[in-house]
Design a protein around this motif. Structure first.
Motif, PDB file in Angstrom:
ATOM      1  N   PRO A 195      49.137  53.573  52.315  1.00 30.66           N
ATOM      2  CA  PRO A 195      49.335  54.749  53.175  1.00 30.66           C
ATOM      3  C   PRO A 195      48.586  54.719  54.506  1.00 30.66           C
ATOM      4  O   PRO A 195      49.081  55.245  55.496  1.00 30.66           O
ATOM      5  CB  PRO A 195      48.843  55.889  52.285  1.00 30.66           C
ATOM      6  N   TYR A 196      47.398  54.105  54.550  1.00 29.01           N
ATOM      7  CA  TYR A 196      46.636  54.061  55.800  1.00 29.01           C
ATOM      8  C   TYR A 196      46.904  52.794  56.605  1.00 29.01           C
ATOM      9  O   TYR A 196      46.362  52.640  57.698  1.00 29.01           O
ATOM     10  CB  TYR A 196      45.137  54.163  55.508  1.00 29.01           C
ATOM     11  N   GLY A 197      47.696  51.872  56.094  1.00 31.10           N
ATOM     12  CA  GLY A 197      47.904  50.590  56.736  1.00 31.10           C
ATOM     13  C   GLY A 197      47.474  49.468  55.800  1.00 31.10           C
ATOM     14  O   GLY A 197      47.190  49.692  54.614  1.00 31.10           O
ATOM     15  N   TRP A 198      47.411  48.249  56.323  1.00 27.54           N
ATOM     16  CA  TRP A 198      46.985  47.125  55.494  1.00 27.54           C
ATOM     17  C   TRP A 198      45.506  47.247  55.166  1.00 27.54           C
ATOM     18  O   TRP A 198      44.675  47.513  56.036  1.00 27.54           O
ATOM     19  CB  TRP A 198      47.229  45.801  56.219  1.00 27.54           C
ATOM     20  N   LEU A 199      45.174  47.021  53.902  1.00 22.37           N
ATOM     21  CA  LEU A 199      43.776  47.024  53.477  1.00 22.37           C
ATOM     22  C   LEU A 199      43.103  45.748  53.971  1.00 22.37           C
ATOM     23  O   LEU A 199      43.495  44.645  53.591  1.00 22.37           O
ATOM     24  CB  LEU A 199      43.694  47.112  51.947  1.00 22.37           C
ATOM     25  N   MET A 200      42.056  45.909  54.811  1.00 27.14           N
ATOM     26  CA  MET A 200      41.385  44.757  55.397  1.00 27.14           C
ATOM     27  C   MET A 200      40.098  44.388  54.670  1.00 27.14           C
ATOM     28  O   MET A 200      39.753  43.216  54.558  1.00 27.14           O
ATOM     29  CB  MET A 200      41.078  45.044  56.873  1.00 27.14           C
ATOM     30  N   ASP A 201      39.364  45.384  54.195  1.00 30.41           N
ATOM     31  CA  ASP A 201      38.118  45.113  53.481  1.00 30.41           C
ATOM     32  C   ASP A 201      37.746  46.338  52.661  1.00 30.41           C
ATOM     33  O   ASP A 201      38.064  47.472  53.045  1.00 30.41           O
ATOM     34  CB  ASP A 201      36.990  44.792  54.463  1.00 30.41           C
ATOM     35  N   ILE A 202      37.087  46.114  51.531  1.00 30.27           N
ATOM     36  CA  ILE A 202      36.731  47.212  50.634  1.00 30.27           C
ATOM     37  C   ILE A 202      35.531  46.817  49.791  1.00 30.27           C
ATOM     38  O   ILE A 202      35.378  45.662  49.395  1.00 30.27           O
ATOM     39  CB  ILE A 202      37.933  47.595  49.727  1.00 30.27           C
ATOM     40  N   GLU A 203      34.651  47.782  49.551  1.00 29.28           N
ATOM     41  CA  GLU A 203      33.510  47.611  48.653  1.00 29.28           C
ATOM     42  C   GLU A 203      33.300  48.911  47.881  1.00 29.28           C
ATOM     43  O   GLU A 203      33.609  49.998  48.375  1.00 29.28           O
ATOM     44  CB  GLU A 203      32.230  47.259  49.411  1.00 29.28           C
ATOM     45  N   GLN A 204      32.734  48.791  46.674  1.00 26.53           N
ATOM     46  CA  GLN A 204      32.480  49.957  45.840  1.00 26.53           C
ATOM     47  C   GLN A 204      31.216  49.750  45.031  1.00 26.53           C
ATOM     48  O   GLN A 204      30.870  48.625  44.663  1.00 26.53           O
ATOM     49  CB  GLN A 204      33.653  50.212  44.897  1.00 26.53           C
ATOM     50  N   LEU A 205      30.508  50.850  44.753  1.00 30.10           N
ATOM     51  CA  LEU A 205      29.342  50.850  43.878  1.00 30.10           C
ATOM     52  C   LEU A 205      29.579  51.836  42.743  1.00 30.10           C
ATOM     53  O   LEU A 205      30.114  52.928  42.963  1.00 30.10           O
ATOM     54  CB  LEU A 205      28.078  51.256  44.650  1.00 30.10           C
ATOM     55  N   SER A 206      29.176  51.454  41.525  1.00 28.66           N
ATOM     56  CA  SER A 206      29.322  52.330  40.362  1.00 28.66           C
ATOM     57  C   SER A 206      28.037  52.283  39.538  1.00 28.66           C
ATOM     58  O   SER A 206      27.422  51.223  39.377  1.00 28.66           O
ATOM     59  CB  SER A 206      30.501  51.881  39.492  1.00 28.66           C
ATOM     60  N   PHE A 207      27.642  53.438  39.014  1.00 31.51           N
ATOM     61  CA  PHE A 207      26.432  53.543  38.208  1.00 31.51           C
ATOM     62  C   PHE A 207      26.700  54.472  37.028  1.00 31.51           C
ATOM     63  O   PHE A 207      27.553  55.349  37.087  1.00 31.51           O
ATOM     64  CB  PHE A 207      25.272  54.109  39.029  1.00 31.51           C
ATOM     65  N   SER A 208      25.942  54.286  35.958  1.00 31.58           N
ATOM     66  CA  SER A 208      25.977  55.217  34.833  1.00 31.58           C
ATOM     67  C   SER A 208      24.555  55.439  34.341  1.00 31.58           C
ATOM     68  O   SER A 208      23.651  54.641  34.620  1.00 31.58           O
ATOM     69  CB  SER A 208      26.845  54.678  33.690  1.00 31.58           C
ATOM     70  N   ALA A 209      24.378  56.528  33.593  1.00 30.84           N
ATOM     71  CA  ALA A 209      23.053  56.818  33.042  1.00 30.84           C
ATOM     72  C   ALA A 209      22.619  55.771  32.034  1.00 30.84           C
ATOM     73  O   ALA A 209      21.439  55.655  31.717  1.00 30.84           O
ATOM     74  CB  ALA A 209      23.062  58.204  32.407  1.00 30.84           C
ATOM     75  N   ALA A 210      23.578  54.993  31.521  1.00 33.38           N
ATOM     76  CA  ALA A 210      23.236  53.944  30.557  1.00 33.38           C
ATOM     77  C   ALA A 210      22.627  52.730  31.227  1.00 33.38           C
ATOM     78  O   ALA A 210      22.018  51.890  30.552  1.00 33.38           O
ATOM     79  CB  ALA A 210      24.485  53.527  29.774  1.00 33.38           C
ATOM     80  N   SER A 211      22.781  52.587  32.533  1.00 30.98           N
ATOM     81  CA  SER A 211      22.279  51.407  33.221  1.00 30.98           C
ATOM     82  C   SER A 211      21.044  51.685  34.062  1.00 30.98           C
ATOM     83  O   SER A 211      20.119  50.876  34.103  1.00 30.98           O
ATOM     84  CB  SER A 211      23.376  50.797  34.099  1.00 30.98           C
ATOM     85  N   ALA A 212      20.993  52.812  34.736  1.00 28.59           N
ATOM     86  CA  ALA A 212      19.848  53.122  35.598  1.00 28.59           C
ATOM     87  C   ALA A 212      19.812  54.614  35.886  1.00 28.59           C
ATOM     88  O   ALA A 212      20.818  55.191  36.294  1.00 28.59           O
ATOM     89  CB  ALA A 212      19.933  52.347  36.903  1.00 28.59           C
ATOM     90  N   SER A 213      18.658  55.242  35.693  1.00 27.92           N
ATOM     91  CA  SER A 213      18.543  56.673  35.963  1.00 27.92           C
ATOM     92  C   SER A 213      18.596  56.966  37.453  1.00 27.92           C
ATOM     93  O   SER A 213      19.152  57.973  37.878  1.00 27.92           O
ATOM     94  CB  SER A 213      17.239  57.211  35.370  1.00 27.92           C
ATOM     95  N   ASN A 214      18.002  56.096  38.255  1.00 24.99           N
ATOM     96  CA  ASN A 214      17.972  56.291  39.700  1.00 24.99           C
ATOM     97  C   ASN A 214      18.531  55.044  40.380  1.00 24.99           C
ATOM     98  O   ASN A 214      18.306  53.916  39.918  1.00 24.99           O
ATOM     99  CB  ASN A 214      16.544  56.531  40.184  1.00 24.99           C
TER     100      ASN A 214
END
Length: 304
Positions: A195-214
């Motif tokens: 919808p916005y055009g060709w995807l050129m670059d992308i990054e994402q971060l994900s966290f859960s309480a099972a891996s790190a509190s902060n």
């Protein structure tokens, strides 16, 4: 600009769906720029492990849309039962600073409770879930006369933790926060692109309480522009506490973005930054933040 194979192609379908969902009814704009916030609180009533469950949507709200500079804000709190169970959500989206970059916040908290339900003779468990999300799409036009490469770095800072003073992996896996940033070539409009055009670059971060509190982490995306080019920077942020979990995912103060390479004076943003003070969570959410802070301070730090 030179179109390359999108990095992190496995996220393409997800981002496309998010983009379409974000294009909700609102003010018409020449581009698809805009900020958007949403939140929901649900309850599942269960009187026994093998009994039928009752489902209830307690709160659902959204704010912002196409052309909205923000702040788009959603703030909700619902409670049931004794001992009291609750769900709380907060989401915020706007663009800030001289380069009008997205600034997002999200918070979700929940805790089960016990109480009655019409038509049932005994008390049962109120199992809450909470979900908060924020999203922003900013369109930039390049005014330069020679090619320029831009890098944008997003930072995600917050916490995710259960309310128990001891570790509960099954519970903590349901308490999550995630955020990301994608850059699109806005000049590709042949109908085959996202919808916005060709995807050129992308990054994402994900966290859960099972891996790190902060957590406090960052990622960088980049794009090279030719004279006359334009692009979208699309950022998203989410905080979730799944059904039956007790805890909070708090990224209410940050997914922030900054240009770390390229001459920003040659970029013209579609959305202009709003001049209002940064909004904060409501009274109920602030109270829950205090409760969560006391709980988390008693827990040993866990690292991924």
């Amino acid at each position: 600009m030179t179109i390359e194979s999108p990095r992190r192609a496995r996220w393409a379908t997800w981002v496309a769906a998010a983009a379409i969902a974000g294009a909700c009814a609102g003010a018409q704009a020449a581009t698809m720029s805009g900020v958007y916030a949403a939140g929901s609180i649900r309850n599942v009533f269960r009187i026994c492990m093998t009994c039928n469950s009752e489902f209830e949507l307690l709160f659902a709200d959204e704010d912002g849309g196409l052309g909205s500079t923000g702040p788009a804000i959603v703030d909700g709190y619902e409670a049931k039962g004794y001992p009291q169970g609750f769900g709380s959500v907060y989401a915020r989206a706007l663009v800030v600073g001289p380069t009008a970059t997205p600034y997002l916040g999200a918070y979700a908290a929940a805790k089960p409770g016990i109480g009655p339900w019409p038509g049932y003779s005994g008390d049962g468990a109120y199992l809450f879930s909470a979900n908060a999300s924020a999203r922003a799409a900013q369109h930039y036009t390049f005014l330069g006369s020679v090619a320029e490469t831009y890098r944008m770095t997003f930072k995600l800072n917050g916490s995710a933790a259960g309310y128990s003073s001891s570790a509960d992996i099954a519970n903590d896996r349901l308490i999550t926060a995630n955020g990301g940033l994608a850059l699109y070539d806005a000049d590709t409009t042949d109908g085959s692109e996202l919808p916005y055009g060709w995807l050129m670059d992308i990054e994402q971060l994900s966290f859960s309480a099972a891996s790190a509190s902060n957590f406090d982490d960052s990622r960088t995306v980049s794009i090279t522009l030719e004279p006359g080019d334009s692009f979208y920077a699309v950022a998203w942020l989410g905080a979730t506490v799944g059904v039956g979990a007790a805890g909070a995912a708090d990224v209410s103060h940050t997914l922030s973005i900054a240009f770390t390479a390229g001459d920003v004076t040659l970029l013209q943003p579609d959305l202009q930054p709003q001049a209002q003070p940064m909004p904060e969570p409501g009274t109920a959410t602030l109270a829950l933040l205090g409760l969560a802070a006391m709980r988390w301070s008693r827990r040993p730090q866990r690292t991924a």
